[in-house]
Design a protein around this motif. Structure first.
Motif, PDB file in Angstrom:
ATOM      1  N   LEU A 139       2.627  23.047 -12.234  1.00  0.00           N
ATOM      2  CA  LEU A 139       2.991  21.743 -11.699  1.00  0.00           C
ATOM      3  C   LEU A 139       2.261  20.633 -12.451  1.00  0.00           C
ATOM      4  CD1 LEU A 139       4.475  20.016  -9.626  1.00  0.00           C
ATOM      5  CD2 LEU A 139       2.586  20.410  -8.036  1.00  0.00           C
ATOM      6  N   SER A 140       0.997  20.872 -12.773  1.00  0.00           N
ATOM      7  CA  SER A 140       0.230  19.889 -13.543  1.00  0.00           C
ATOM      8  C   SER A 140       0.856  19.677 -14.916  1.00  0.00           C
ATOM      9  CB  SER A 140      -1.221  20.349 -13.682  1.00  0.00           C
ATOM     10  OG  SER A 140      -1.946  19.463 -14.500  1.00  0.00           O
ATOM     11  N   PHE A 141       1.293  20.758 -15.557  1.00  0.00           N
ATOM     12  CA  PHE A 141       1.933  20.651 -16.865  1.00  0.00           C
ATOM     13  C   PHE A 141       3.236  19.852 -16.778  1.00  0.00           C
ATOM     14  CE2 PHE A 141       0.097  24.384 -19.548  1.00  0.00           C
ATOM     15  CZ  PHE A 141      -1.176  23.874 -19.343  1.00  0.00           C
ATOM     16  N   ILE A 142       3.981  20.064 -15.688  1.00  0.00           N
ATOM     17  CA  ILE A 142       5.228  19.314 -15.498  1.00  0.00           C
ATOM     18  C   ILE A 142       4.929  17.828 -15.344  1.00  0.00           C
ATOM     19  CG2 ILE A 142       7.112  18.870 -13.857  1.00  0.00           C
ATOM     20  CD1 ILE A 142       7.207  21.871 -13.316  1.00  0.00           C
ATOM     21  N   GLU A 143       3.954  17.487 -14.515  1.00  0.00           N
ATOM     22  CA  GLU A 143       3.658  16.084 -14.241  1.00  0.00           C
ATOM     23  C   GLU A 143       3.094  15.366 -15.459  1.00  0.00           C
ATOM     24  OE1 GLU A 143       1.265  15.528 -10.791  1.00  0.00           O
ATOM     25  OE2 GLU A 143       2.793  16.277  -9.402  1.00  0.00           O
ATOM     26  N   TYR A 196      12.048  19.713  -1.414  1.00  0.00           N
ATOM     27  CA  TYR A 196      10.869  19.733  -0.563  1.00  0.00           C
ATOM     28  C   TYR A 196      10.317  18.323  -0.358  1.00  0.00           C
ATOM     29  CZ  TYR A 196       6.429  20.677   1.555  1.00  0.00           C
ATOM     30  OH  TYR A 196       5.376  20.662   2.436  1.00  0.00           O
ATOM     31  N   LEU A 197      10.370  17.498  -1.405  1.00  0.00           N
ATOM     32  CA  LEU A 197       9.840  16.143  -1.330  1.00  0.00           C
ATOM     33  C   LEU A 197      10.799  15.177  -0.630  1.00  0.00           C
ATOM     34  CD1 LEU A 197       8.282  15.894  -4.901  1.00  0.00           C
ATOM     35  CD2 LEU A 197       7.035  16.047  -2.732  1.00  0.00           C
ATOM     36  N   THR A 221       0.815  -1.208   0.000  1.00  0.00           N
ATOM     37  CA  THR A 221       0.000   0.000   0.000  1.00  0.00           C
ATOM     38  C   THR A 221       0.850   1.259   0.000  1.00  0.00           C
ATOM     39  OG1 THR A 221      -0.105  -0.004   2.403  1.00  0.00           O
ATOM     40  CG2 THR A 221      -1.862  -1.162   1.223  1.00  0.00           C
ATOM     41  N   GLU A 222       2.179   1.107   0.216  1.00  0.00           N
ATOM     42  CA  GLU A 222       2.995   2.293   0.340  1.00  0.00           C
ATOM     43  C   GLU A 222       4.187   2.308  -0.603  1.00  0.00           C
ATOM     44  OE1 GLU A 222       3.139   1.561   4.786  1.00  0.00           O
ATOM     45  OE2 GLU A 222       3.143   3.745   4.679  1.00  0.00           O
ATOM     46  N   ARG A 223       4.517   1.147  -1.171  1.00  0.00           N
ATOM     47  CA  ARG A 223       5.681   1.102  -2.027  1.00  0.00           C
ATOM     48  C   ARG A 223       5.377   1.737  -3.374  1.00  0.00           C
ATOM     49  NH1 ARG A 223       6.493  -5.273  -2.965  1.00  0.00           N
ATOM     50  NH2 ARG A 223       6.530  -5.096  -0.704  1.00  0.00           N
ATOM     51  N   PRO A 224       6.382   2.202  -4.110  1.00  0.00           N
ATOM     52  CA  PRO A 224       6.146   2.820  -5.402  1.00  0.00           C
ATOM     53  C   PRO A 224       5.659   1.817  -6.423  1.00  0.00           C
ATOM     54  CG  PRO A 224       8.493   2.521  -5.030  1.00  0.00           C
ATOM     55  CD  PRO A 224       7.790   2.170  -3.752  1.00  0.00           C
ATOM     56  N   ASP A 225       5.031   2.323  -7.473  1.00  0.00           N
ATOM     57  CA  ASP A 225       4.568   1.488  -8.562  1.00  0.00           C
ATOM     58  C   ASP A 225       5.762   0.847  -9.245  1.00  0.00           C
ATOM     59  OD1 ASP A 225       3.423   0.320 -10.738  1.00  0.00           O
ATOM     60  OD2 ASP A 225       2.955   2.206 -11.763  1.00  0.00           O
ATOM     61  N   HIS A 267       5.168  10.668  -8.959  1.00  0.00           N
ATOM     62  CA  HIS A 267       5.377   9.517  -8.072  1.00  0.00           C
ATOM     63  C   HIS A 267       5.823   9.960  -6.678  1.00  0.00           C
ATOM     64  CE1 HIS A 267       7.461   6.275  -6.054  1.00  0.00           C
ATOM     65  NE2 HIS A 267       8.611   6.887  -6.234  1.00  0.00           N
ATOM     66  N   TRP A 268       6.823  10.862  -6.620  1.00  0.00           N
ATOM     67  CA  TRP A 268       7.324  11.287  -5.313  1.00  0.00           C
ATOM     68  C   TRP A 268       6.306  12.155  -4.581  1.00  0.00           C
ATOM     69  CZ3 TRP A 268      10.916   9.123  -2.619  1.00  0.00           C
ATOM     70  CH2 TRP A 268      11.908   8.382  -3.272  1.00  0.00           C
ATOM     71  N   ARG A 269       5.546  12.963  -5.299  1.00  0.00           N
ATOM     72  CA  ARG A 269       4.494  13.761  -4.650  1.00  0.00           C
ATOM     73  C   ARG A 269       3.454  12.835  -4.028  1.00  0.00           C
ATOM     74  NH1 ARG A 269      -0.410  14.863  -6.138  1.00  0.00           N
ATOM     75  NH2 ARG A 269      -0.122  14.411  -8.363  1.00  0.00           N
ATOM     76  N   GLN A 270       3.011  11.828  -4.768  1.00  0.00           N
ATOM     77  CA  GLN A 270       2.017  10.902  -4.250  1.00  0.00           C
ATOM     78  C   GLN A 270       2.602  10.047  -3.123  1.00  0.00           C
ATOM     79  OE1 GLN A 270       0.886   8.912  -7.885  1.00  0.00           O
ATOM     80  NE2 GLN A 270      -0.722  10.399  -8.351  1.00  0.00           N
ATOM     81  N   HIS A 271       3.870   9.698  -3.255  1.00  0.00           N
ATOM     82  CA  HIS A 271       4.528   8.906  -2.219  1.00  0.00           C
ATOM     83  C   HIS A 271       4.578   9.672  -0.904  1.00  0.00           C
ATOM     84  CE1 HIS A 271       6.889   5.473  -1.003  1.00  0.00           C
ATOM     85  NE2 HIS A 271       7.870   6.247  -0.564  1.00  0.00           N
TER      86      HIS A 271
END
Length: 274
Positions: free
Chosen positions: A50-54, A71-72, A7-11, A27-31
């Motif tokens: 930020l949305s455009f970057i992702e 920050y992340l 439930t916590e590991r990356p995809d 990925h890191w933001r969601q993590h």
């Protein structure tokens, strides 16, 4: 204790080596369990940007990648991967411990170990492979199966394997729970597949009994081991280099063990001198 971080590991369905910079940032933001709005406010960019970057509609500048990664709290190893994915040069070196630029670090590490004698201490890499140790660490490796002490000797395998220290640890369920909690936390924070693989391995070792309580008034979980007719008791501290900008240095930790009672200190001084 669960042996999985699903439930916590990356995809892991897609290698991070093939992801775009935007996918890695998402990925890191969601993590870190942040929304785009929360992250954009903290790094002072618009949510739209930020949305455009992702989504890949905008390629982040080098400065933006580093600001987001800072920050992340992305590990330095992964920050380089983010930079490369965005088309920028890596920002962090990964020097071998024998590299001249780390001479001062090696000197500092030797001084730390020398100052800690006659008590046990180990220097480990990110996967808990032992780089160096005080002479008294042999106390812990006594009666350990030879295959577990073959380099690279791994602190977690030696501690938890049934042919390692495990039979000598008086409070094994309690100490095992402590070590697994620490390793699990490291795996979650770093999303490092090497650490995750070690966690999965040592979780599979026998001895998953419920841990006992530390005892009323106990300030920390001790490591209690049998040594002949004695029971030696230790508390430990874990230290890292707080300002490291080299990957190797950033991934080094020093675990130092201190006597938790007078008798343990006396035995260590008798065995290994002042």
């Amino acid at each position: 204790m669960s042996h999985s971080l699903d439930t916590e590991r990356p995809d892991r369905g897609r290698s991070t080596n093939r992801r775009s910079s935007g996918e890695l940032i998402r990925h890191w933001r969601q993590h870190r369990r942040l929304s785009q709005l929360e992250l954009s406010v903290e790094v002072e960019v618009s949510t739209r940007h930020l949305s455009f970057i992702e989504t890949g509609r905008s390629v982040p500048s080098r400065e933006m990648v580093l600001r987001l990664a800072e920050y992340l709290e992305v590990p330095l190893r992964e920050r380089n991967r983010l930079l490369l994915a965005a088309g920028h040069a890596p920002a962090y070196n990964e020097s071998g411990l024998d590299a001249p630029e780390l001479d001062s670090v090696k000197t500092a590490l030797r001084q730390i170990l020398a100052a800690h004698e006659p008590y046990p201490a180990v220097i480990v890499d990110r996967a808990w492979n032992i780089i160096d140790a005080t002479s008294s660490i042999g106390l812990f490796a006594n009666d350990v199966a030879p295959e577990l002490t073959t380099p690279p000797m791994n602190a977690y395998r030696v501690s938890l394997h049934p042919e390692g220290m495990a039979p000598l640890i008086v409070n094994y369920p309690q100490w095992r729970a402590h070590l697994l909690h620490r390793l699990r936390r490291q795996a979650v924070i770093t999303a490092d597949p090497v650490v995750q693989a070690l966690y999965d391995e040592v979780c599979a070792y026998p001895g998953g009994e419920p841990p006992t309580a530390a005892g009323p008034g106990a300030p920390a979980i001790p490591l209690q081991i049998r040594y002949g007719t004695e029971i030696l008791s230790f508390v430990s501290t874990l230290a890292t280099f707080g300002t490291a900008v080299d990957i190797t240095l950033a991934e080094i930790s020093i675990e130092s063990f201190y006597p938790a009672d007078k008798r343990t200190g006396q035995v260590l001084r008798e065995l290994f001198g002042e």
